[in-house]
Structures are given as C-alpha cells and as structure tokens.
Design a protein around this motif. Sequence first.
Motif, PDB file in Angstrom:
ATOM      1  N   HIS A 163      -8.298   9.208 -11.938  1.00 49.67           N
ATOM      2  CA  HIS A 163      -7.123  10.085 -11.873  1.00 49.67           C
ATOM      3  C   HIS A 163      -6.864  10.538 -10.430  1.00 49.67           C
ATOM      4  N   GLY A 164      -5.649  10.345  -9.972  1.00 52.74           N
ATOM      5  CA  GLY A 164      -5.292  10.691  -8.592  1.00 52.74           C
ATOM      6  C   GLY A 164      -5.609   9.604  -7.597  1.00 52.74           C
ATOM      7  N   GLY A 165      -6.184   8.482  -8.086  1.00 57.18           N
ATOM      8  CA  GLY A 165      -6.563   7.399  -7.191  1.00 57.18           C
ATOM      9  C   GLY A 165      -6.123   6.052  -7.720  1.00 57.18           C
ATOM     10  N   SER A 166      -6.994   5.061  -7.562  1.00 58.69           N
ATOM     11  CA  SER A 166      -6.653   3.681  -7.944  1.00 58.69           C
ATOM     12  C   SER A 166      -7.737   3.112  -8.857  1.00 58.69           C
ATOM     13  N   LEU A 167      -7.295   2.264  -9.806  1.00 58.66           N
ATOM     14  CA  LEU A 167      -8.207   1.559 -10.700  1.00 58.66           C
ATOM     15  C   LEU A 167      -8.022   0.063 -10.473  1.00 58.66           C
ATOM     16  N   PHE A 168      -9.120  -0.615 -10.120  1.00 63.89           N
ATOM     17  CA  PHE A 168      -9.071  -2.055  -9.846  1.00 63.89           C
ATOM     18  C   PHE A 168      -9.650  -2.802 -11.031  1.00 63.89           C
ATOM     19  N   LEU A 169      -8.805  -3.608 -11.677  1.00 64.38           N
ATOM     20  CA  LEU A 169      -9.222  -4.414 -12.818  1.00 64.38           C
ATOM     21  C   LEU A 169      -9.359  -5.862 -12.360  1.00 64.38           C
ATOM     22  N   SER A 194      -3.073   3.681   1.264  1.00 59.07           N
ATOM     23  CA  SER A 194      -2.042   4.300   0.426  1.00 59.07           C
ATOM     24  C   SER A 194      -2.127   5.817   0.500  1.00 59.07           C
ATOM     25  N   GLY A 195      -1.143   6.452  -0.135  1.00 57.03           N
ATOM     26  CA  GLY A 195      -1.170   7.912  -0.209  1.00 57.03           C
ATOM     27  C   GLY A 195      -2.256   8.432  -1.118  1.00 57.03           C
ATOM     28  N   ARG A 196      -2.937   7.538  -1.818  1.00 55.01           N
ATOM     29  CA  ARG A 196      -4.026   7.933  -2.715  1.00 55.01           C
ATOM     30  C   ARG A 196      -5.399   7.787  -2.073  1.00 55.01           C
ATOM     31  N   HIS A 197      -5.450   7.558  -0.762  1.00 59.78           N
ATOM     32  CA  HIS A 197      -6.727   7.219  -0.114  1.00 59.78           C
ATOM     33  C   HIS A 197      -7.771   8.326  -0.241  1.00 59.78           C
ATOM     34  N   ALA A 199       0.830  -1.213   0.000  1.00 66.87           N
ATOM     35  CA  ALA A 199       0.000   0.000   0.000  1.00 66.87           C
ATOM     36  C   ALA A 199       0.862   1.259   0.000  1.00 66.87           C
ATOM     37  N   LYS A 200       2.040   1.183   0.608  1.00 71.39           N
ATOM     38  CA  LYS A 200       2.911   2.360   0.686  1.00 71.39           C
ATOM     39  C   LYS A 200       3.631   2.635  -0.629  1.00 71.39           C
ATOM     40  N   SER A 201       3.574   1.657  -1.530  1.00 69.93           N
ATOM     41  CA  SER A 201       4.265   1.786  -2.815  1.00 69.93           C
ATOM     42  C   SER A 201       3.311   2.320  -3.878  1.00 69.93           C
ATOM     43  N   GLU A 202       3.892   2.701  -5.012  1.00 69.54           N
ATOM     44  CA  GLU A 202       3.093   3.118  -6.161  1.00 69.54           C
ATOM     45  C   GLU A 202       3.063   2.038  -7.226  1.00 69.54           C
ATOM     46  N   GLY A 203       3.698   0.880  -6.937  1.00 71.18           N
ATOM     47  CA  GLY A 203       3.784  -0.191  -7.918  1.00 71.18           C
ATOM     48  C   GLY A 203       2.441  -0.842  -8.200  1.00 71.18           C
ATOM     49  N   THR A 204       2.323  -1.420  -9.398  1.00 77.06           N
ATOM     50  CA  THR A 204       1.122  -2.157  -9.778  1.00 77.06           C
ATOM     51  C   THR A 204       1.031  -3.442  -8.952  1.00 77.06           C
ATOM     52  N   VAL A 205      -0.142  -3.750  -8.450  1.00 77.76           N
ATOM     53  CA  VAL A 205      -0.346  -4.937  -7.622  1.00 77.76           C
ATOM     54  C   VAL A 205      -1.170  -5.959  -8.405  1.00 77.76           C
ATOM     55  N   LEU A 206      -0.734  -7.205  -8.367  1.00 78.54           N
ATOM     56  CA  LEU A 206      -1.472  -8.292  -9.003  1.00 78.54           C
ATOM     57  C   LEU A 206      -1.894  -9.277  -7.914  1.00 78.54           C
ATOM     58  N   ILE A 207      -3.206  -9.446  -7.750  1.00 75.87           N
ATOM     59  CA  ILE A 207      -3.743 -10.296  -6.691  1.00 75.87           C
ATOM     60  C   ILE A 207      -4.266 -11.593  -7.285  1.00 75.87           C
ATOM     61  N   TYR A 208      -3.717 -12.717  -6.807  1.00 75.44           N
ATOM     62  CA  TYR A 208      -4.188 -14.031  -7.230  1.00 75.44           C
ATOM     63  C   TYR A 208      -5.134 -14.575  -6.162  1.00 75.44           C
ATOM     64  N   GLY A 209      -6.207 -15.205  -6.606  1.00 73.95           N
ATOM     65  CA  GLY A 209      -7.097 -15.824  -5.641  1.00 73.95           C
ATOM     66  C   GLY A 209      -8.318 -16.419  -6.300  1.00 73.95           C
ATOM     67  N   GLU A 210      -8.829 -17.480  -5.698  1.00 73.76           N
ATOM     68  CA  GLU A 210     -10.045 -18.098  -6.208  1.00 73.76           C
ATOM     69  C   GLU A 210     -11.230 -17.164  -5.994  1.00 73.76           C
ATOM     70  N   THR A 211     -12.329 -17.523  -6.641  1.00 72.39           N
ATOM     71  CA  THR A 211     -13.561 -16.758  -6.448  1.00 72.39           C
ATOM     72  C   THR A 211     -13.951 -16.762  -4.973  1.00 72.39           C
ATOM     73  N   GLY A 212     -14.260 -15.570  -4.466  1.00 66.69           N
ATOM     74  CA  GLY A 212     -14.741 -15.461  -3.091  1.00 66.69           C
ATOM     75  C   GLY A 212     -13.666 -15.356  -2.034  1.00 66.69           C
ATOM     76  N   THR A 213     -12.396 -15.238  -2.432  1.00 67.24           N
ATOM     77  CA  THR A 213     -11.319 -15.144  -1.431  1.00 67.24           C
ATOM     78  C   THR A 213     -11.080 -13.715  -0.957  1.00 67.24           C
ATOM     79  N   GLY A 214     -11.730 -12.745  -1.571  1.00 66.29           N
ATOM     80  CA  GLY A 214     -11.619 -11.371  -1.089  1.00 66.29           C
ATOM     81  C   GLY A 214     -10.634 -10.522  -1.861  1.00 66.29           C
ATOM     82  N   LYS A 215     -10.553 -10.715  -3.160  1.00 71.55           N
ATOM     83  CA  LYS A 215      -9.585  -9.956  -3.958  1.00 71.55           C
ATOM     84  C   LYS A 215      -9.913  -8.463  -3.965  1.00 71.55           C
ATOM     85  N   GLU A 216     -11.194  -8.132  -4.115  1.00 72.33           N
ATOM     86  CA  GLU A 216     -11.538  -6.708  -4.115  1.00 72.33           C
ATOM     87  C   GLU A 216     -11.399  -6.108  -2.709  1.00 72.33           C
ATOM     88  N   LEU A 217     -11.636  -6.908  -1.687  1.00 76.13           N
ATOM     89  CA  LEU A 217     -11.430  -6.441  -0.316  1.00 76.13           C
ATOM     90  C   LEU A 217      -9.972  -6.007  -0.126  1.00 76.13           C
TER      91      LEU A 217
END
Length: 630
Positions: free
Chosen positions: A413-419, A365-368, A338-356
């Motif tokens: 812009h100025g925040g985060s995009l979750f794909l 993060s600093g973009r909160h 969260a403290k970084s600006e790097g792109t994050v890739l989350i692996y997980g089965e359905t229902g494991t809480g990826k969007e959480l």
Amino acid sequence: MEDILIIAPYPELANDAVQLREKTDIKFSLILGDPEIPYQQQINPSTRVVISRGGTAKSLRNSLDLPIVDVPVTPSDILRAISAVAKCGYKKIAIITPTNILPKTNHTLELSDQLQLIFATDMDGQIADTVKRLIQDEKVEAIIGDRVSTQSALQHQVHGHLLKSGEESLLMALETAANVLQAQTKERAKVKEMQSILNVINDAVLTIDPNGIITVSNDSAKRIFDFSQEDIVGKSYSDCITDPHLLKLIEEKKEVRNLLHTTANGKKIVVNQIPIYVDSVFHGSVGIYQEISRIQNLELNIRKRLNDRGLFAKSTFDDFVTINSKMKQVVSEARLYAKSEGTVLIYGETGTGKELFAQSIHNASGRHKGPFVSVNCAALNENLLESELFGYVEGAFTGALKGGRAGLFELAHGGSLFLDEIGEISSQFQAKLLRVLQEKEVRRIGADRIIPIDVRVICATNKSLYNLAQDGEFREDLYYRLCTLELDLIPLRYRKEDIIPLAIAFLKAEMIREKRTLFWENTDIFLPLLDHQWLGNARELQNAIHRLVICTPEGNITQDHVSQLIEFVSRRKKTGNKLEIEISNDFRKMETEIWRKLLDVFNGDKESLCQTYNISKTTLWRKLNFENEI
C-alpha cells in the motif's frame, strides 16, 4: 578575574579607569604598566582582551597573542594638550605619536607668529631618535606625546607634555573591547559546535592551509591514522602523516574522489581529497577519509533492517549498463513510465533484467518512499499465491497463522507490487486478480471485511500475453488491464556490444563480493565472450564471470582465462545429457527432480527448455512444483 584588562601607561589613565567603574557595567581588571617587567608576567591567563594606549599598546601587540584595543586620542585631547603647552609660553611645539594614535603625518602648521606646530609620526619605533632630531634640527621648545616621547624630551632639557586620553576615549575603548569579547565568545561557540559535529562523524576530517599546517582535525582522524600527538592542529601535515601515498596526494594539490587505499597501518580507507582554489590561487585542502570496515558494517546493518522488512527496491536506472541504442531507448521509455501511475508490463527472456527494470521504475516514481513488494507467480501454486497476495484471517485454513496475515497487496500500500512471471497464473486466479485491480480493494481469505489499497502494479513475463489471450489461455480483459505501458527487453545475444561492458561491471562487483583483486591489460581479452550465445542473458553472463573470479589465479586475467571459461560454459551445455537423481518409490518426485536438473542444464532458461522438450510453461511449472501441490 575579568576577561578584559586595562594596562594604563600612566597614572592618570589608571585613575580615569577607576572612576569609570561606577559609570559602566562592563567588568574589567586594571594594572599600571611597568616597562621593566615583561607584560606576559603581568597578565592573568584568563584575560581575553587587553586595552592600552600609544606605544604601550603597540608593544603589547608585538608581544602578546591577544586582541589589543587602543584607547583612542580624540581631536579634543590633542587641542587640550596644545592649549596647555601654549599657555606655558612655548611657541614651537612638536606633537609626536605612534601610528596607532595618529596616521602617518609629518608637517608643520603656522598658527601665528607666536605659535608653530610640528606634527610627527613615529614609523619605526625609534621615538627617542625622532625627539632628538626635532630638538636639534627643528629647535622645538616642547614635546607633546606618549610617555616615551615626554621622557626623551626631559632628557634633552626640553619641556615634555603627556598626550592624555579623556574619560570618553577610555569608555569607547571599553565598549569596543566588550564587542570583541562578545564576538570571541560567539566564535568559540561556533568552533566548539563545529568540532563537536566533526567528532560525531565517523569519517576522518583534516583541513590543511596553504603552508601545509593542519587547521582542523577530528577524533576519527586520530583513530584512523594513529596520530601519536594529542593535538595535531597547528602542526605540519608532513610531520603527522607518515603514509607516503597520502603525502603525495596532498602535495599534488589535485582533486581525488573515492580512491581506495590501504594505509601504512593496514587500514583500508576511501580517500576524498579536495583542494581549495580561489581565483586560481591555492588556499589549502580538505581531506575526508572513510574506513571501509565501518562503511561495510553500516551497510550491512541497513541492509539487514531493510531485508527484515523485505519491502525495498535496491536498483535504479543508474545501475543499467548498456551502449546499445535500442536498449537505451527502452531505458528512456521506462523512465517516462516511472512518472506515470499506469500498470507496466515488462516482456523479456529469463535473465534480461525484468526485476531490475521494475525496481528502477519504482525508485524513479512518486512512490519511491513507499514499499516495493515482489513475488514470483510461477514459484507458488494457486492456493499459496492467493494467500500470499491477499492475506488471510486466523482459522481460514489448516495451517493459517494465529492472528492471520496481511497479504502482499496490503504490504505494498502506497508503493509498488511486482508480479513476476504473470503469464504462469491459472485462469481461476486471473479472475481474482482482475477484480482486485478493478476495484482497488482486497479481501483476506476467510474474511468479510474489504480493505482498500493504493498500489501500482508492475508485471513481467517471458511469454506473449497477447498470443495467450488469443489462444484462450489468458483472460483478454486482464491482459488489457495489465498492458497499459509495455516494455520489451532485448536479449543479450541481439546486443553484443553490451556483453563486454556488462562483463566488466559484473567482474568488478564479483571481485568485491569474493574479496579478490584481479587486473586486465585491456578489454580485448574479453573478446571470446562474444562467441557465446548467452541464452540465459545477463544472468548467465554474471554466473560465468563469478566463476572466472573464483577460478582465476591472483594477478592478471588473460584472454586464455576467458577462452577457457567459454569452453567450460559451452562444454557444460553439450555434456549436459547425463543426469543423476536419487531413486525413490514416488515416481512423480523423481520426475520433478529430473525437470529441476534439466532446468539447471539450461541455465534457468525455461523457454529454451520448454521448446526443446515441446511442453508448455504451465506444464513445466506443475512438474517443478509437484511438492507444493501435495
């Protein structure tokens, strides 16, 4: 009428006060004290500070609830009085004063064979007895003191001389009174300011002193508790609060935080009771009472405004429920990411809480303070996904909105995009996405203008992008662009110690949502939950708990209820081999309906569905989204 009142015990002091009007700009009223008339009847209601002297001041202090300022007696005043009496030929002189003129003193001063002074302080208000004792026992020839002392001396045929305060003493008293008045005004302004603040607050506020007297109350307290009295300040809390449970909480003098309670008049409130201890000594308490209906309405309004924008993240790392050591390590890694600006890739089965996780990373993060925008890549075909992410200009294609539309990259812009489900995008779209990530700019469909963006991308997938890249199904350069920081979420079946804590957390949330109250003796009743595989992970567990809340009769949840729930969940999967669909002339439409119902049977677990029927997720995506393709 002036706020300062001088009550002169003798005419000379009144004359000094009249002359002082011309020498000071301090405004005051003046009356000559009459002991035959109660002082309360002589004082105007507008008076805020009283000035007097000697026994009169002492008497006023005992009878009035107003600040009393004493006119001081200076050493010069005493010396002048002694000199005047000595000149009359008296050799043994007593100086008698109340404690508010001179501090406690009883001693004799031999100035010469011709002059002896006896100083005496009246401690208990019995000046007449003190005069009598000095005359009979000490054989004094003259008394110097206040009006009461001199009158008592004259009754015993002894010379009495009034100890007067000079003009400078009266001026000192006036300046002190003016300072007291100024301090009173400031204090009243502060009190009024504080009361205004308290009355603006929707929460009820009550402060109680060590004796159980209410010292502060606001308008919300009257509303919530239906206080019949117009003003309860100064009254005992036990006379104003009728709710026995709240009375007990106050009497116990213990701290209470966020206690849900239903008052005697049926209002649901949140109670916060804070006792005040200084050096282990109880000094009262502060109670703050929030009406749940107001909290809910406020929350609904805030949620409505935020949902209207659709650009907020509601979850934080504090929302995670886990006691599994490996999952705790994953959360710790996510906090670092969260403290970084790097792109994050989350692996997980359905229902494991990826969007959480994605929302929590954004909020930590600093973009909160910036927007959080989420899109499910598998839910849209390539054309729709492109228009959603990049936006379009007016007339770019049939059905384009007038004026065009900003894409999600612009909105983020100025925040985060979750794909989410990034592994489902087509190879053509992968190239477009890679360009945006590399150049940090987008161009709306049909537009010529380039729009720079500042967006942190967080992705999620239940596939191995590395394997897809090796098989040529996912661009290798895009994969390395996305996998700067990776998180691998652990399925629920591999951390069974989290099942019961998660179930309890879901249970509490679902009871609030369904407005139901259920109880359980201990956590052992949830042990049957451990026998199920929970292939749908936390989402499947939450759905099951939702059913438990709805179907359990009011009262206690037992282990039988939980066992019946597990039987139902397992039976539904076993008996899920019969599907009912509407017959249609369009075979592809019927096929789409079959796959949707199959996905329901698998509790939304696309991976298990694909493995069972030996198809790829891309194929499944096409079959599920047939209607979007036509």
